[in-house]
Scaffold this motif. Structure first.
Motif, PDB file in Angstrom:
ATOM      1  N   SER A 154     -36.414-176.476  40.393  1.00 30.51           N
ATOM      2  CA  SER A 154     -35.145-175.789  40.606  1.00 30.51           C
ATOM      3  C   SER A 154     -34.003-176.657  40.091  1.00 30.51           C
ATOM      4  O   SER A 154     -34.088-177.891  40.121  1.00 30.51           O
ATOM      5  CB  SER A 154     -34.916-175.502  42.089  1.00 30.51           C
ATOM      6  N   THR A 161     -29.873-176.563  40.655  1.00 31.78           N
ATOM      7  CA  THR A 161     -28.761-175.903  41.334  1.00 31.78           C
ATOM      8  C   THR A 161     -27.442-176.570  40.973  1.00 31.78           C
ATOM      9  O   THR A 161     -27.341-177.795  40.972  1.00 31.78           O
ATOM     10  CB  THR A 161     -28.959-175.950  42.847  1.00 31.78           C
ATOM     11  N   SER A 183     -23.460-177.376  41.635  1.00 32.18           N
ATOM     12  CA  SER A 183     -22.461-177.464  42.688  1.00 32.18           C
ATOM     13  C   SER A 183     -21.111-177.788  42.052  1.00 32.18           C
ATOM     14  O   SER A 183     -21.032-178.534  41.088  1.00 32.18           O
ATOM     15  CB  SER A 183     -22.826-178.540  43.714  1.00 32.18           C
ATOM     16  N   THR A 224     -19.742-172.489  38.783  1.00 32.12           N
ATOM     17  CA  THR A 224     -20.695-171.403  38.705  1.00 32.12           C
ATOM     18  C   THR A 224     -21.378-171.403  37.338  1.00 32.12           C
ATOM     19  O   THR A 224     -20.745-171.669  36.315  1.00 32.12           O
ATOM     20  CB  THR A 224     -20.012-170.043  38.943  1.00 32.12           C
ATOM     21  N   GLU A 284     -22.535-168.870  35.775  1.00 39.34           N
ATOM     22  CA  GLU A 284     -22.510-167.525  35.215  1.00 39.34           C
ATOM     23  C   GLU A 284     -22.315-167.503  33.698  1.00 39.34           C
ATOM     24  O   GLU A 284     -22.928-166.696  32.998  1.00 39.34           O
ATOM     25  CB  GLU A 284     -21.405-166.713  35.884  1.00 39.34           C
ATOM     26  N   ARG A 289     -33.442-167.512  36.097  1.00 38.44           N
ATOM     27  CA  ARG A 289     -32.202-167.915  36.767  1.00 38.44           C
ATOM     28  C   ARG A 289     -31.808-166.873  37.784  1.00 38.44           C
ATOM     29  O   ARG A 289     -32.103-165.678  37.625  1.00 38.44           O
ATOM     30  CB  ARG A 289     -31.084-168.158  35.750  1.00 38.44           C
ATOM     31  N   ASP A 290     -31.123-167.330  38.829  1.00 36.42           N
ATOM     32  CA  ASP A 290     -30.673-166.457  39.907  1.00 36.42           C
ATOM     33  C   ASP A 290     -29.185-166.721  40.104  1.00 36.42           C
ATOM     34  O   ASP A 290     -28.799-167.755  40.651  1.00 36.42           O
ATOM     35  CB  ASP A 290     -31.458-166.763  41.182  1.00 36.42           C
ATOM     36  N   ALA A 322     -27.030-165.309  42.062  1.00 41.78           N
ATOM     37  CA  ALA A 322     -26.584-165.320  43.462  1.00 41.78           C
ATOM     38  C   ALA A 322     -26.798-166.691  44.101  1.00 41.78           C
ATOM     39  O   ALA A 322     -26.037-167.092  44.982  1.00 41.78           O
ATOM     40  CB  ALA A 322     -27.323-164.249  44.251  1.00 41.78           C
ATOM     41  N   LYS A 323     -27.829-167.396  43.636  1.00 40.40           N
ATOM     42  CA  LYS A 323     -28.122-168.714  44.181  1.00 40.40           C
ATOM     43  C   LYS A 323     -27.594-169.833  43.291  1.00 40.40           C
ATOM     44  O   LYS A 323     -27.780-171.011  43.608  1.00 40.40           O
ATOM     45  CB  LYS A 323     -29.633-168.872  44.374  1.00 40.40           C
ATOM     46  N   ASN A 324     -26.977-169.446  42.159  1.00 38.09           N
ATOM     47  CA  ASN A 324     -26.414-170.445  41.238  1.00 38.09           C
ATOM     48  C   ASN A 324     -27.475-171.462  40.831  1.00 38.09           C
ATOM     49  O   ASN A 324     -27.212-172.675  40.763  1.00 38.09           O
ATOM     50  CB  ASN A 324     -25.222-171.156  41.873  1.00 38.09           C
ATOM     51  N   THR A 325     -28.659-170.947  40.539  1.00 37.04           N
ATOM     52  CA  THR A 325     -29.826-171.804  40.338  1.00 37.04           C
ATOM     53  C   THR A 325     -30.666-171.306  39.167  1.00 37.04           C
ATOM     54  O   THR A 325     -30.763-170.102  38.934  1.00 37.04           O
ATOM     55  CB  THR A 325     -30.694-171.827  41.610  1.00 37.04           C
ATOM     56  N   TYR A 353     -34.641-171.899  37.393  1.00 41.43           N
ATOM     57  CA  TYR A 353     -35.986-172.309  37.783  1.00 41.43           C
ATOM     58  C   TYR A 353     -36.864-172.540  36.561  1.00 41.43           C
ATOM     59  O   TYR A 353     -36.619-172.000  35.481  1.00 41.43           O
ATOM     60  CB  TYR A 353     -36.637-171.230  38.656  1.00 41.43           C
TER      61      TYR A 353
END
Length: 117
Positions: free
Chosen positions: A21, A23, A25, A28, A30, A72-73, A75-78, A80
């Motif tokens: 993962s 993530t 911080s 974003t 996006e 990628r997700d 909503a989770k800003n992540t 994989y």
């Protein structure tokens, strides 16, 4: 603080699986295209997979094609990396990267993946 943090590395037997993962911080993901890179001891860092900002386009190095899946997700800003059928040759430090216009370019700190019996 703007940073990418990888997790999910570890020791696994040949043929096993891991999911990495990445993530973000402080910002974003996006608008960022993203990728996974790896660096084995004594070797140059190589890009193994990348994904567009929308997630609609992906690309894989021949060495991992058919075994690894990037996703990628938002909503989770992540992001994989699902790694299956791992081989000893996959042993390396894995890094995630995010790039956008600006230019903005961020790297994670790396996570160790060791494939060994």
């Amino acid at each position: 603080q703007l940073q990418l943090v990888e997790s999910g590395g570890g020791l696994v037997q040949p043929g096993g699986s891991l999911r990495l993962s990445c993530t973000a911080s402080g910002f974003t993901l996006e608008t960022y295209a993203m990728g996974w890179f790896r660096q084995a001891p004594g070797k140059a860092r190589e890009r193994i997979s990348c994904i567009s900002s929308s997630g609609g386009s992906t690309n894989y190095a021949d060495s991992v094609k058919g075994r690894f899946t990037i996703s990628r997700d938002g909503a989770k800003n992540t992001m994989y990396l699902q790694m299956n059928s791992l081989e000893p040759e996959d042993t390396a430090v894995y890094y995630c990267n995010a790039v956008s216009t600006g230019p903005r370019n961020y790297w994670g700190q790396g996570t160790q993946v060791t494939v060994s019996s």
